[in-house]
Motif scaffolding. Sequence first.
Motif, short mmCIF file in Angstrom:
data_model
loop_
_atom_site.label_atom_id
_atom_site.label_comp_id
_atom_site.label_asym_id
_atom_site.label_seq_id
_atom_site.Cartn_x
_atom_site.Cartn_y
_atom_site.Cartn_z
N THR A 151 3.39 -5.70 6.65
CA THR A 151 2.83 -6.81 7.41
C THR A 151 3.75 -7.22 8.56
OG1 THR A 151 1.65 -7.62 5.45
CG2 THR A 151 2.01 -9.19 7.25
N MET A 152 5.08 -7.21 8.31
CA MET A 152 6.02 -7.52 9.39
C MET A 152 5.81 -6.57 10.58
SD MET A 152 9.57 -8.03 7.27
CE MET A 152 9.85 -9.42 6.18
N MET A 153 5.63 -5.29 10.26
CA MET A 153 5.48 -4.30 11.33
C MET A 153 4.15 -4.46 12.06
SD MET A 153 7.16 -0.80 9.88
CE MET A 153 8.46 -0.84 8.65
N THR A 154 3.06 -4.61 11.31
CA THR A 154 1.76 -4.72 11.97
C THR A 154 1.64 -6.03 12.75
OG1 THR A 154 0.78 -5.52 9.89
CG2 THR A 154 0.59 -3.16 10.38
N ASP A 155 2.27 -7.10 12.26
CA ASP A 155 2.28 -8.35 13.02
C ASP A 155 3.04 -8.18 14.33
OD1 ASP A 155 0.83 -9.63 11.07
OD2 ASP A 155 2.51 -10.78 10.25
N THR A 156 4.11 -7.40 14.29
CA THR A 156 4.87 -7.11 15.52
C THR A 156 4.03 -6.26 16.46
OG1 THR A 156 6.93 -7.16 14.24
CG2 THR A 156 7.01 -6.15 16.43
N ALA A 157 3.37 -5.24 15.90
CA ALA A 157 2.54 -4.37 16.73
C ALA A 157 1.45 -5.16 17.45
CB ALA A 157 1.91 -3.28 15.86
N ALA A 158 0.94 -6.18 16.81
CA ALA A 158 -0.12 -7.00 17.42
C ALA A 158 0.35 -7.71 18.68
CB ALA A 158 -0.65 -8.02 16.41
N GLU A 159 1.68 -7.82 18.85
CA GLU A 159 2.24 -8.49 20.03
C GLU A 159 2.51 -7.53 21.18
OE1 GLU A 159 2.53 -11.78 20.23
OE2 GLU A 159 1.64 -11.89 18.23
N ALA A 160 2.34 -6.22 20.96
CA ALA A 160 2.55 -5.26 22.04
C ALA A 160 1.54 -5.51 23.15
CB ALA A 160 2.42 -3.84 21.52
N THR A 161 1.99 -5.45 24.39
CA THR A 161 1.10 -5.77 25.51
C THR A 161 0.31 -4.57 26.01
OG1 THR A 161 2.91 -5.41 27.08
CG2 THR A 161 2.59 -7.66 26.27
N VAL A 162 0.76 -3.35 25.66
CA VAL A 162 0.11 -2.17 26.20
C VAL A 162 -0.34 -1.19 25.12
CG1 VAL A 162 0.36 -0.15 27.71
CG2 VAL A 162 1.38 -2.34 28.38
N ALA A 163 0.58 -0.76 24.24
CA ALA A 163 0.27 0.35 23.35
C ALA A 163 0.98 0.21 22.01
CB ALA A 163 0.66 1.68 24.00
N VAL A 164 0.36 0.82 21.00
CA VAL A 164 0.95 0.94 19.67
C VAL A 164 0.86 2.41 19.25
CG1 VAL A 164 0.74 0.33 17.23
CG2 VAL A 164 0.36 -1.42 18.99
N VAL A 165 1.97 2.93 18.74
CA VAL A 165 2.01 4.29 18.20
C VAL A 165 2.34 4.16 16.72
CG1 VAL A 165 3.10 6.56 18.31
CG2 VAL A 165 2.80 5.22 20.41
N THR A 166 1.52 4.75 15.86
CA THR A 166 1.72 4.54 14.43
C THR A 166 1.57 5.85 13.65
OG1 THR A 166 1.13 3.11 12.56
CG2 THR A 166 -0.70 3.94 13.92
N ASN A 167 1.93 5.78 12.37
CA ASN A 167 2.02 6.95 11.51
C ASN A 167 0.70 7.14 10.76
OD1 ASN A 167 2.63 8.87 9.57
ND2 ASN A 167 4.64 8.02 9.09
N ARG A 168 -0.02 8.18 11.12
CA ARG A 168 -1.29 8.46 10.46
C ARG A 168 -1.14 8.60 8.95
NH1 ARG A 168 -3.16 14.37 11.11
NH2 ARG A 168 -1.33 14.50 9.74
N ASP A 169 -0.01 9.13 8.49
CA ASP A 169 0.17 9.46 7.08
C ASP A 169 0.74 8.32 6.25
OD1 ASP A 169 -0.66 12.08 7.74
OD2 ASP A 169 1.38 12.59 8.37
N ASP A 170 0.89 7.15 6.85
CA ASP A 170 1.40 5.98 6.12
C ASP A 170 0.24 5.04 5.84
OD1 ASP A 170 2.54 3.20 5.80
OD2 ASP A 170 4.41 4.33 5.96
N GLN A 171 -0.01 4.78 4.56
CA GLN A 171 -1.18 3.98 4.17
C GLN A 171 -1.11 2.55 4.70
OE1 GLN A 171 -1.90 4.17 -0.04
NE2 GLN A 171 -1.84 6.41 -0.08
N HIS A 172 0.10 2.02 4.89
CA HIS A 172 0.25 0.66 5.39
C HIS A 172 0.04 0.59 6.90
CE1 HIS A 172 1.83 -1.27 1.72
NE2 HIS A 172 2.38 -0.09 1.48
N LEU A 173 0.43 1.63 7.61
CA LEU A 173 0.47 1.58 9.07
C LEU A 173 -0.64 2.38 9.76
CD1 LEU A 173 4.33 2.04 9.54
CD2 LEU A 173 3.05 -0.09 9.27
#
Length: 419
Positions: A151-173
Amino acid sequence: MRYLVPVLAGRLVRAVARLRGGGSAYPGQTVLKLAPDFLTHVSSQFERGVVFVLGSNGKSTTTMMLTETLRAHGLKVFTNPTGANLPQGIASAFLREVTPFGRVRDDIGVIEVDEAFAVELTKSLHPSTVLMLNVQVDQLYRFFETERVGTMMTDTAAEATVAVVTNRDDQHLGPYQAVGRQTVTRFGASPEVVSASPNGLQNANDFSREADASLSAETEVTALTGTGATITVSGTPIDVRLPARGLHYAVDAAAALQTASVVLGHPVDPNAVRRAFESMKPAYGRGERMSLGADEAEFIMFKNAASLQMNLDALPQGVEQVMLAIDEGTPDISWIYDIDFSHLDHVDVLAGAKAWQLALRLEHEGIPVHVIEEDISKAIRLMRALPSSKDNTKHFVTNYEQMMLARRILGHPDLEKTA
């Protein structure tokens, strides 16, 4: 002019701290106390924005890979190379790069960030891109549960102004969805590569949802051989030399190349990537090699169960000489009972304050331990005294704190001294 005194004061503290043997956080604490908006002032000057690198494991290595890849494409990149990923550590890293008036000369900032401080740091650093590597069982005494870290990571990602790159193989992300006008792209490893690893990727399960098999990855690890990997970026395979062994390093490379593609606005150039990786040295203590006279010490640093497991899985078969060291820097090591140690047929030396706990675990596994010596200095002397192995390598598998001590004992200063 208003940043002149804070910057000079921070640099003075840095000089004193280096003379006394380290203390990379103190300069940053000084400048932030004198100029609380220092991080905002500096980071706002990057023409191509700021990239946050988040993850339970692999942040330092991926930050290095991304930085070198972007440099190979002609960008000037600021980063925090010591792995100091708290606000004061990041401020200290800026102090090495800015002019006395607080100006930067770089095009982009690539910054490793501690998950617990990441959301707060978005308020001052305003990341344009957030890279999320993985959620793995880590520091439960601090975070309590892996879901909270996700949740800490996805909450941070929500603040990105342009792009998010994440791990397809991670169930949380992996299932992360764009907020506002963000773009979301993914990296991963092919099922064939993952299945060839004895204990897989070690990402934490998310028991609150089903795995989403429909997710695709623009960049993927499609082959792995020792310290070599094939990373396929937007359909183009690129062969790279990894800075250290293991599937986790290959996945870090995929994350770096996908993020670089996002930053550049087009897929990375294979020739530039190969140049970057060919000259790349291991990150601090992560596959790093140091001279031991006629032999070399290979440092294999772990922080938690996931990193220890993947590093053990990547060790050469029949490794001849190995030291395991763990101390109070890892408060709760009950997770050692979840580790598959079968890749080892012996351990030459166990070191650190928790060596006896590790000895009990290895006894349960039936793995002989030749010597138990809690003092790392004496343990290193015992390893030095062993005759040369066939590969002339003594493998030091240590937690972070023991790695730091061992490096100093071998005459290598902290990165703060060498930066």
